[in-house]
Structures are given as structure tokens and as C-alpha cells.
Write an enzyme that holds these catalytic residues in place. Structure first.
Site, mmCIF file in Angstrom:
data_model
loop_
_atom_site.group_PDB
_atom_site.id
_atom_site.type_symbol
_atom_site.label_atom_id
_atom_site.label_comp_id
_atom_site.label_asym_id
_atom_site.label_seq_id
_atom_site.Cartn_x
_atom_site.Cartn_y
_atom_site.Cartn_z
ATOM 1 N N ARG A 37 5.277 -5.505 -1.116
ATOM 2 C CA ARG A 37 3.785 -5.672 -0.435
ATOM 3 C C ARG A 37 3.175 -5.434 0.522
ATOM 4 N NH1 ARG A 37 5.831 -4.522 -4.301
ATOM 5 N NH2 ARG A 37 5.112 -4.587 -6.476
ATOM 6 N N SER A 48 -3.074 -8.091 -8.427
ATOM 7 C CA SER A 48 -2.757 -9.200 -8.262
ATOM 8 C C SER A 48 -2.856 -9.240 -6.934
ATOM 9 C CB SER A 48 -1.213 -9.406 -8.268
ATOM 10 O OG SER A 48 -0.475 -8.532 -9.494
ATOM 11 N N GLU A 56 -1.862 -10.794 -1.680
ATOM 12 C CA GLU A 56 -1.936 -9.756 -1.997
ATOM 13 C C GLU A 56 -3.170 -8.443 -1.235
ATOM 14 O OE1 GLU A 56 0.878 -8.316 -5.185
ATOM 15 O OE2 GLU A 56 0.564 -6.036 -4.437
HETATM 16 C C1 LIG Z 1 -5.371 -2.454 -12.447
HETATM 17 C C2 LIG Z 1 -4.869 -2.614 -11.235
HETATM 18 C C3 LIG Z 1 -3.376 -2.929 -10.861
HETATM 19 C C4 LIG Z 1 -2.611 -3.163 -10.317
HETATM 20 N N1 LIG Z 1 -1.209 -2.904 -10.450
HETATM 21 C C5 LIG Z 1 -0.093 -2.237 -9.818
HETATM 22 C C6 LIG Z 1 1.153 -2.439 -9.425
HETATM 23 O O1 LIG Z 1 1.284 -2.614 -10.695
HETATM 24 N N2 LIG Z 1 2.132 -2.532 -8.170
HETATM 25 C C7 LIG Z 1 1.379 -2.859 -6.674
HETATM 26 O O2 LIG Z 1 1.918 -2.630 -5.888
HETATM 27 N N3 LIG Z 1 0.321 -2.509 -6.880
HETATM 28 C C8 LIG Z 1 -0.619 -2.654 -7.762
HETATM 29 N N4 LIG Z 1 -2.047 -2.814 -7.907
HETATM 30 C C9 LIG Z 1 -2.691 -2.538 -6.359
HETATM 31 C C10 LIG Z 1 -3.116 -1.654 -5.864
HETATM 32 O O3 LIG Z 1 -3.238 -0.601 -6.684
HETATM 33 C C11 LIG Z 1 -1.615 -0.647 -5.066
HETATM 34 O O4 LIG Z 1 -2.450 -2.641 -3.233
HETATM 35 C C12 LIG Z 1 -2.376 0.530 -3.687
HETATM 36 O O5 LIG Z 1 -1.231 0.884 -3.660
HETATM 37 C C13 LIG Z 1 -3.253 0.580 -3.275
HETATM 38 O O6 LIG Z 1 -3.679 2.166 -2.938
HETATM 39 P P1 LIG Z 1 -4.590 1.959 -2.539
HETATM 40 O O7 LIG Z 1 -5.106 3.210 -2.167
HETATM 41 O O8 LIG Z 1 -5.964 1.794 -3.380
HETATM 42 O O9 LIG Z 1 -5.334 1.240 -1.547
HETATM 43 P P2 LIG Z 1 -6.471 0.192 -0.597
HETATM 44 O O10 LIG Z 1 -6.915 -0.517 -1.014
HETATM 45 O O11 LIG Z 1 -7.549 1.996 -0.807
HETATM 46 O O12 LIG Z 1 -6.052 0.344 1.015
HETATM 47 C C14 LIG Z 1 -5.015 -0.906 0.452
HETATM 48 C C15 LIG Z 1 -4.774 -0.646 2.566
HETATM 49 O O13 LIG Z 1 -4.062 0.068 2.337
HETATM 50 C C16 LIG Z 1 -4.601 0.902 3.353
HETATM 51 N N5 LIG Z 1 -4.278 2.553 3.693
HETATM 52 C C17 LIG Z 1 -5.125 3.366 2.323
HETATM 53 N N6 LIG Z 1 -5.080 4.467 2.521
HETATM 54 C C18 LIG Z 1 -3.859 4.477 4.038
HETATM 55 C C19 LIG Z 1 -3.760 5.918 5.007
HETATM 56 N N7 LIG Z 1 -4.355 6.880 4.484
HETATM 57 N N8 LIG Z 1 -3.063 5.673 6.768
HETATM 58 C C20 LIG Z 1 -3.619 4.145 6.595
HETATM 59 N N9 LIG Z 1 -3.484 3.220 5.993
HETATM 60 C C21 LIG Z 1 -4.218 3.268 4.052
HETATM 61 C C22 LIG Z 1 -6.057 0.033 3.849
HETATM 62 O O14 LIG Z 1 -6.763 0.135 5.296
HETATM 63 C C23 LIG Z 1 -6.003 -1.057 3.335
HETATM 64 O O15 LIG Z 1 -5.049 -1.412 4.114
HETATM 65 C C24 LIG Z 1 -2.376 -2.719 -8.604
HETATM 66 C C25 LIG Z 1 -4.491 -2.322 -8.708
HETATM 67 C C26 LIG Z 1 -5.518 -3.110 -9.891
HETATM 68 C C27 LIG Z 1 -6.231 -3.133 -9.679
#
Ligand SMILES: Cc1cc2nc3c(=O)[nH]c(=O)nc-3n(C[C@H](O)[C@H](O)[C@H](O)COP(=O)(O)OP(=O)(O)OC[C@H]3O[C@@H](n4cnc5c(N)ncnc54)[C@H](O)[C@@H]3O)c2cc1C
Length: 301
Positions: free
Chosen positions: A175, A224, A295
Site C-alpha cells: 500500500r 481499510s 492506510e
Molecule cells: C469500499 C472500498 C473498498 C476498497 N477496497 C480496496 C482494496 O481492495 N484494495 C486497495 O488497495 N484499496 C482499497 N480501497 C482504498 C482505495 O480505493 C484505494 O486506495 C484507491 O486506489 C485510491 O484511489 P483514489 O483515486 O480514490 O485515490 P485518492 O483517495 O483520491 O488519493 C489517494 C492518494 O493518491 C494520490 N493521488 C491520486 N491521484 C494522483 C495522481 N494523479 N498523481 C499523483 N498522486 C495522486 C493522492 O494525492 C493521495 O495521496 C477501498 C476503498 C473503499 C472505499
């Protein structure tokens, strides 16, 4: 002319002031962003970063907000969200896909399936965008980004240069990655495996079904909260073992289906989620000796 006026003239409707961030986080919580910027394209993004630098305006990049808790007092400076102009997705080889950083993970999984490319099925279970998935090295069911990524195209916020970084030059861990906060991911290339569409479809729907059974849905959560220690010591196990699974703070609670999922039951404040996090962290440390690591990302004042 003050900064706000000159920014408004330059960036028009793409730049908004005092935008409430709750609708940009899966927790549905948070105060306002001083500025909220949705660039049309990379040139406009660069132009914005040049202007921001001149006036020392802090910039924070956001994906789909499925792993981000914004604090109640909001975020100083500009929150940048890559929108639909960064969602191109294409095949660039038999089994290679390039996707814009704002593309939702499940869209990449579906695109791979439609093109008979296997091994990206796990993306259908992660509710974020490609940019967030790379930064978090997101994954599930024995797969994660590090295993399928080929390279990323980035924009460096410091020198405003675009470049491509190969997977071999990125350190991936559970992660997280070695990528610094100064980069904005613009797109990513993934390598899958040519396969049969029916097999891909079956694997994808099995994963989705498995998720539905193990995780709560239709709730305000960022998934998580804490990282697992290892396969045998998962964060939820430690939370349960420490008797925290019924803890709550205001309207922030812990999911009864998966106790590493913290929830906004509707009227929570971000501070309630943060207090709940700290309460659980302290109890788990006292009872098991394990210092749980977050996380989710917490951003803001
Ligand atoms: C119901 C649910 C289930 C989930 N299940 C999982 C799972 O099974 N496995 C898992 O790993 N995660 C899971 N997650 C967590 C989450 O979905 C992941 O961490 C996901 O990849 C985050 O992506 P995001 O675009 O929403 O990131 P954000 O929350 O928008 O950002 C996360 C980080 O990434 C950075 N970021 C985003 N976009 C960019 C970019 N273009 N350039 C540089 N930095 C950037 C942000 O600055 C921040 O630091 C879950 C979440 C939920 C709500």
C-alpha cells in the site's frame, strides 16, 4: 488585482473558490478547499502550476477520494482534480493498456475484459482512480499494481517537466511506493495476459461477489483504515482482538461487517473519524503491542 481575481481571469470555470470537499471524499466529510482546480489538459495544468508557484500556493492532487479523509477545516491552497479529460484509455500492444490517471479502476478492468486481456480483474474491486491506485500500490486477491504496471507518465510539480518512469525505477511496498509528493501521475501503462473473455468475466464476477460478502457496501467509508501487518495479522484481527470493534465517536463508527472499515453514519465530522482512529490505535497498541499504520490519507488543517 489580487491572486483570486487574476486566477479567475486565467482559468475561468476550471478554477473554483471555497469548494466543499465532502462530495470529493468517500467519507463524505471535510471542509472547504481554498481553490479547486480541474484542468482541461496537461498544458493548462502546467500553466496553473506556474502561476501557483509564483504566489507560493500549495497544491494537492486528488484522485477519486476513496482513500482520503479531508479535515473539517479544509485544505489550504489548491486541490487539483484531474477530470474527464484525463480518462483516455487505449490498447497499445496485444496485451498492453494505457489509461489516463483519472480513469476509474473498474473501467480499466472492464476495458481489459472487452479486449480479452486478463490479470487486471482485481481492479474491478477497487473504487478509486488509476493515479490513486498507483500511489497506493492498490490491490486485492493476490494481485496489486506493482505486478501489472509497466510505466507511468508524470508531471513533476517542481520543475514542470513531463517524463516517463519505468516500473523498475519505482520501489513498491504494501500500500505504498517510493514516488514522491512532487509528482502528478498523468497516465499509466499496464501489461496483462491475452486470454479468453469468458474466463476473465468469470474471474471478475467471482472477485466482485467475494468483495460483496466480505465488505460492507453503500456506506460512507474509505475502505481499510489501517494497513495489515501481514497475512496472518490483519488490522481487522487486531482491532477485534483488542475489543475495539464496537467503538464509536460521535456519528463515526466501525463497520460490523469489516472492523477495519470506519464509517461516517451520516452526521459525523472528520474529527470524529480521526478521534476514532486514535482511540483504536492506542487500544491496539496497549493490548497487542502493535502500532497500527494508517492506510487512508488524512489531508488538511
Ligand atoms: C469500499 C472500498 C473498498 C476498497 N477496497 C480496496 C482494496 O481492495 N484494495 C486497495 O488497495 N484499496 C482499497 N480501497 C482504498 C482505495 O480505493 C484505494 O486506495 C484507491 O486506489 C485510491 O484511489 P483514489 O483515486 O480514490 O485515490 P485518492 O483517495 O483520491 O488519493 C489517494 C492518494 O493518491 C494520490 N493521488 C491520486 N491521484 C494522483 C495522481 N494523479 N498523481 C499523483 N498522486 C495522486 C493522492 O494525492 C493521495 O495521496 C477501498 C476503498 C473503499 C472505499
Amino acid at each position: 488585482m489580487n491572486i483570486k481575481e487574476s486566477f479567475k481571469i486565467k482559468f475561468g470555470n476550471n478554477l473554483k473558490e471555497d469548494v466543499n470537499l465532502a462530495s470529493y471524499s468517500w467519507f463524505n466529510l471535510g471542509g472547504n478547499a481554498e481553490f479547486f482546480f480541474k484542468p482541461n489538459n496537461i498544458n493548462q495544468l502546467i500553466e496553473f502550476l506556474i502561476e501557483a508557484k509564483k504566489v507560493k500556493l500549495k497544491t494537492t492532487i486528488l484522485g477519486a477520494g476513496s482513500n482520503t479523509l479531508f479535515r473539517d477545516k479544509g485544505v489550504k491552497g489548491a486541490v487539483i482534480k484531474l477530470g474527464s479529460n484525463f480518462t483516455d484509455i487505449k490498447i497499445i500492444g496485444d496485451d498492453i493498456i494505457e489509461a489516463g490517471a483519472a480513469t476509474l479502476d473498474r473501467k480499466v478492468a472492464n476495458f481489459a475484459k472487452a479486449n480479452n486481456i486478463a490479470n487486471l480483474e482485481f481492479l474491478s474491486c477497487i473504487p478509486g482512480s488509476i493515479g490513486g491506485a498507483v500511489i497506493m500500490n492498490s490491490g486485492c486477491y493476490e494481485n496489486d499494481i506493482s505486478k501489472v504496471l509497466l510505466s507511468i507518465k508524470i508531471l513533476n510539480k517542481k520543475n514542470l517537466k513531463e517524463s516517463e518512469i519505468k516500473k523498475e525505477d519505482i520501489k513498491f511496498f504494501y500500500r505504498g511506493t517510493s514516488l514522491v509528493e512532487d509528482i502528478i501521475i498523468i497516465s499509466a501503462k499496464f501489461k496483462g495476459l491475452k486470454s479468453d473473455r469468458d474466463k476473465i468475466e468469470k474471474k471478475q464476477s467471482d472477485f466482485i461477489e467475494k468483495k460483496k460478502l466480505s465488505q460492507p457496501s453503500q456506506i460512507k467509508t474509505c475502505g481499510s483504515t489501517f494497513k495489515n501487518i501481514n497475512k496472518d495479522r490483519k488490522a481487522w484481527m487486531l482491532i477485534k482482538e483488542s475489543g475495539c470493534n464496537n467503538y464509536s465517536e460521535g456519528d463515526a463508527a466501525i463497520s460490523q461487517k469489516h472492523c477495519n472499515f470506519f464509517i461516517n453514519n451520516g452526521n459525523a465530522k472528520s474529527i470524529d473519524i480521526e478521534n476514532l482512529i486514535n482511540k483504536v490505535k492506542q487500544t491496539v497498541l496497549a493490548k497487542t503491542g502493535v502500532n497500527l499504520e494508517l492506510e487512508i490519507k488524512i489531508i488538511g488543517e
